[in-house]
Write an enzyme that holds these catalytic residues in place. Structure first.
Site, PDB file in Angstrom:
ATOM      1  N   ARG A  90       0.862  -1.186   0.000  1.00  0.00           N
ATOM      2  CA  ARG A  90       0.000   0.000   0.000  1.00  0.00           C
ATOM      3  C   ARG A  90       0.901   1.239   0.000  1.00  0.00           C
ATOM      4  O   ARG A  90       1.613   1.493   0.968  1.00  0.00           O
ATOM      5  CB  ARG A  90      -0.910  -0.020   1.225  1.00  0.00           C
ATOM      6  CG  ARG A  90      -1.836   1.174   1.344  1.00  0.00           C
ATOM      7  CD  ARG A  90      -2.795   1.005   2.526  1.00  0.00           C
ATOM      8  NE  ARG A  90      -3.566   2.210   2.729  1.00  0.00           N
ATOM      9  CZ  ARG A  90      -3.316   3.098   3.688  1.00  0.00           C
ATOM     10  NH1 ARG A  90      -2.334   2.900   4.551  1.00  0.00           N
ATOM     11  NH2 ARG A  90      -4.046   4.193   3.804  1.00  0.00           N
ATOM     12  N   HIS A 134      -2.183  11.162   0.802  1.00  0.00           N
ATOM     13  CA  HIS A 134      -1.716  10.927   2.170  1.00  0.00           C
ATOM     14  C   HIS A 134      -1.070  12.221   2.673  1.00  0.00           C
ATOM     15  O   HIS A 134       0.138  12.276   2.920  1.00  0.00           O
ATOM     16  CB  HIS A 134      -0.737   9.760   2.201  1.00  0.00           C
ATOM     17  CG  HIS A 134      -0.526   9.175   3.568  1.00  0.00           C
ATOM     18  ND1 HIS A 134      -0.555   7.817   3.823  1.00  0.00           N
ATOM     19  CD2 HIS A 134      -0.283   9.752   4.768  1.00  0.00           C
ATOM     20  CE1 HIS A 134      -0.330   7.593   5.105  1.00  0.00           C
ATOM     21  NE2 HIS A 134      -0.150   8.755   5.697  1.00  0.00           N
ATOM     22  N   GLU A 179      -6.675   8.818   6.281  1.00  0.00           N
ATOM     23  CA  GLU A 179      -6.892   9.593   7.502  1.00  0.00           C
ATOM     24  C   GLU A 179      -7.232  11.065   7.222  1.00  0.00           C
ATOM     25  O   GLU A 179      -6.493  11.975   7.607  1.00  0.00           O
ATOM     26  CB  GLU A 179      -5.671   9.486   8.414  1.00  0.00           C
ATOM     27  CG  GLU A 179      -5.393   8.056   8.841  1.00  0.00           C
ATOM     28  CD  GLU A 179      -4.275   7.917   9.863  1.00  0.00           C
ATOM     29  OE1 GLU A 179      -3.612   8.937  10.176  1.00  0.00           O
ATOM     30  OE2 GLU A 179      -4.063   6.802  10.368  1.00  0.00           O
ATOM     31  N   ASN A 309      -7.607   2.255  10.289  1.00  0.00           N
ATOM     32  CA  ASN A 309      -6.277   2.438  10.862  1.00  0.00           C
ATOM     33  C   ASN A 309      -6.407   2.511  12.383  1.00  0.00           C
ATOM     34  O   ASN A 309      -7.237   3.271  12.896  1.00  0.00           O
ATOM     35  CB  ASN A 309      -5.627   3.723  10.359  1.00  0.00           C
ATOM     36  CG  ASN A 309      -5.359   3.703   8.860  1.00  0.00           C
ATOM     37  OD1 ASN A 309      -5.591   2.704   8.190  1.00  0.00           O
ATOM     38  ND2 ASN A 309      -4.868   4.804   8.337  1.00  0.00           N
ATOM     39  N   TYR A 311      -4.045   2.380  16.216  1.00  0.00           N
ATOM     40  CA  TYR A 311      -2.803   2.278  16.973  1.00  0.00           C
ATOM     41  C   TYR A 311      -3.047   2.163  18.475  1.00  0.00           C
ATOM     42  O   TYR A 311      -2.375   1.395  19.162  1.00  0.00           O
ATOM     43  CB  TYR A 311      -1.919   3.501  16.692  1.00  0.00           C
ATOM     44  CG  TYR A 311      -1.423   3.558  15.277  1.00  0.00           C
ATOM     45  CD1 TYR A 311      -0.264   2.902  14.902  1.00  0.00           C
ATOM     46  CD2 TYR A 311      -2.126   4.245  14.285  1.00  0.00           C
ATOM     47  CE1 TYR A 311       0.197   2.930  13.598  1.00  0.00           C
ATOM     48  CE2 TYR A 311      -1.686   4.283  12.983  1.00  0.00           C
ATOM     49  CZ  TYR A 311      -0.521   3.624  12.640  1.00  0.00           C
ATOM     50  OH  TYR A 311      -0.080   3.645  11.336  1.00  0.00           O
ATOM     51  N   GLU A 387      -3.676   0.261   8.451  1.00  0.00           N
ATOM     52  CA  GLU A 387      -2.490   0.660   9.207  1.00  0.00           C
ATOM     53  C   GLU A 387      -2.596   0.109  10.617  1.00  0.00           C
ATOM     54  O   GLU A 387      -3.638   0.241  11.267  1.00  0.00           O
ATOM     55  CB  GLU A 387      -2.316   2.178   9.301  1.00  0.00           C
ATOM     56  CG  GLU A 387      -1.836   2.866   8.050  1.00  0.00           C
ATOM     57  CD  GLU A 387      -1.545   4.347   8.282  1.00  0.00           C
ATOM     58  OE1 GLU A 387      -1.275   4.743   9.448  1.00  0.00           O
ATOM     59  OE2 GLU A 387      -1.596   5.110   7.310  1.00  0.00           O
TER      60      GLU A 387
END
Length: 486
Positions: A90, A134, A179, A309, A311, A387
């Protein structure tokens, strides 16, 4: 070369220790973070070139001028991907490399780089997954007002058409934005990302125009791409939790869910902005004037898959009377909030959880809960984890190895969360590790290392970390190795 178009739909239910047939294993990067060659091939500055050159904006004054030199080293990087067994890569496209002013005809030299990259991936048997944006808006478009201006959505639609025409015969998986929350609220709200503006009203306007650009780009892609091509958007959905079950903390979580998640999922997936978001921000923008007739129909054009995504979770509260709020939201230090209309909400670090080098709490259950929440709220929507990863203080040993057991455990826990979500009904069709290699980590410069591959920036030498070899074994097994196999 012709496009690789794998059937990414799972063909059977997972067993206890593995993933569905057809599950796509990949890794991800972003153009400004890895390409370098900032002034080659006709490329002109993006907002990140300008921002990184502004004193005090990026740690150590670092820039992406060279980054990991992927522009010149992409063939070697693709061979490294092949050695690791990656099934997909990606990457994002630098808008100002292919359309330097953000308008008008493309620069063929810029397009040729991506053609060569995609051909190299296809030759290696790796599926290319292209992201149109991005965070690197051409500076000329920012000079004209940037994302708070409606015309920028029109420029993006033209750019999407250029890329579909150039790569549509080779690339079968397309993402409009990565994002967009960061682009809108960190770029125009808190100012910790490019272009560094601190204007709450502009942040909300930018969010709407990013939504609009997404929807219009989906229409363009569907009109130009061959049958079977996949379209998507990747959202950094916040897994929001109230600090306590008090009414005030629950409302704080509702507010952050509105401006952190539903500002995008509402119009994209339901065709409407949430009423509570509109109420929370009505003192800042008149949504009836911002949203034009036909906008919501355009924004809500269906995608084939939603990129998620993740985290770390987001823990919030409403501060007690007389107690100052805090902003441990993981999105960088600023005197300005990226949460317009909810600036008073306090953010907290999870107690008793280990943390990454970003000071983010490690909590795989947050990924499981997020995937299940999206599945509940949008049943039948296919998902990709686009992600997931962690930064740690990696170093090369005297023997020339990079041991990163913390990252291995991070990945093991989060891949197990994906496995559990699939077993419980979430239609997750792939996982992309962030990141393939260490790179320019935005406002942190080169001080944070997320890569599975270590990069010695002085020599540009690549050294696969222990986690890269571990991930290669996951891909080979199509399952998590036993704990003692790391």
């Amino acid at each position: 070369m012709t496009a690789v178009r794998p059937d990414i739909a799972p063909q059977r239910a997972p067993e206890a220790s593995d993933f569905p047939t057809g599950f796509l294993w990949g890794a991800a990067t972003a153009a400004y973070q890895v390409e370098g060659a900032a002034a080659e091939g006709g490329r002109t500055p993006s907002i990140w070139d300008t921002f990184s050159r502004t004193p005090g904006k990026v740690r150590n004054g670092d820039t992406g001028d060279i980054a990991t030199d992927h522009y010149h080293r992409y063939r070697d990087d693709v061979q490294l991907m092949k050695q690791l067994g990656l099934k997909a890569y990606r990457f994002s496209i630098s808008w100002s490399r292919v359309q330097p002013t953000g308008r008008g005809p493309a620069v063929e030299r810029g397009l040729d780089f991506y053609r060569r990259l995609v051909d190299e991936l296809l030759e290696a048997g790796i599926t290319p997954v292209a992201t149109l944006y991005h965070w690197d808006l051409p500076q000329e478009l920012e000079d004209a007002g940037g994302w708070p201006q409606r015309v920028t959505a029109e420029r993006f639609t033209d750019y999407a058409a250029i890329m579909a025409g150039a790569l549509g015969d080779r690339v079968g998986m397309w993402t409009t934005f990565n994002e967009p929350w960061c682009s809108a609220f960190l770029g125009y709200g808190s100012g910790v990302h490019a272009p560094g503006r601190t204007e709450a009203v502009s942040a909300l306007r930018a969010a709407h125009h990013l939504n609009l650009a997404h929807g219009r780009a989906i229409e363009v892609l569907r009109g130009q791409l061959p049958a079977g091509a996949q379209t998507s958007v990747s959202l950094n959905l916040h897994q929001v939790r109230p600090l306590t079950d008090s009414a005030a903390d629950v409302d704080a979580a509702r507010r952050i869910d509105a401006v952190g998640n539903r500002v995008f999922t509402g119009p994209m997936l339901r065709g409407e902005y949430p009423e509570d978001l509109i109420a929370d921000t009505s003192h800042l923008v008149d949504w009836s004037q911002l949203v034009h007739d036909g906008d919501l129909a355009a924004i809500s054009r269906p995608v084939d898959v939603l990129g998620v995504n993740y985290y770390t979770p987001t823990l919030v509260s409403t501060p007690a009377e007389g107690v100052g709020d805090s902003r441990n939201d993981g999105h960088g230090a600023s005197d300005y909030s990226p949460w317009p209309g909810s600036e008073h909400v306090a953010f907290h670090l999870s107690e008793g959880k280990p943390r990454t080098a970003m000071n983010w709490s490690i909590d795989p259950d947050g990924l499981y809960s997020l995937l299940m929440d999206v599945t509940r709220d949008h049943p039948g929507l296919p998902l990709l984890v686009t992600e997931n990863g962690a930064a740690f203080d990696d170093y090369v040993s005297p023997e020339g190895r990079v041991e990163d057991p913390e990252r291995i455990e991070y990945l093991r826990g989060h891949l197990d969360a994906v496995r559990r979500a699939v077993a419980d009904g979430a239609d997750v069709r792939g996982y992309f590790l962030w990141s393939l290699m260490d790179n320019f980590e935005w406002a942190y410069g080169y001080s944070k290392r997320f890569g599975a591959v270590y990069v010695d920036y002085a020599s540009q030498r690549r050294i696969p970390k222990a986690s890269a070899h571990w991930y290669a074994e996951v891909i080979r097994r199509h399952a998590l190795p036993p704990a003692d196999a790391s």
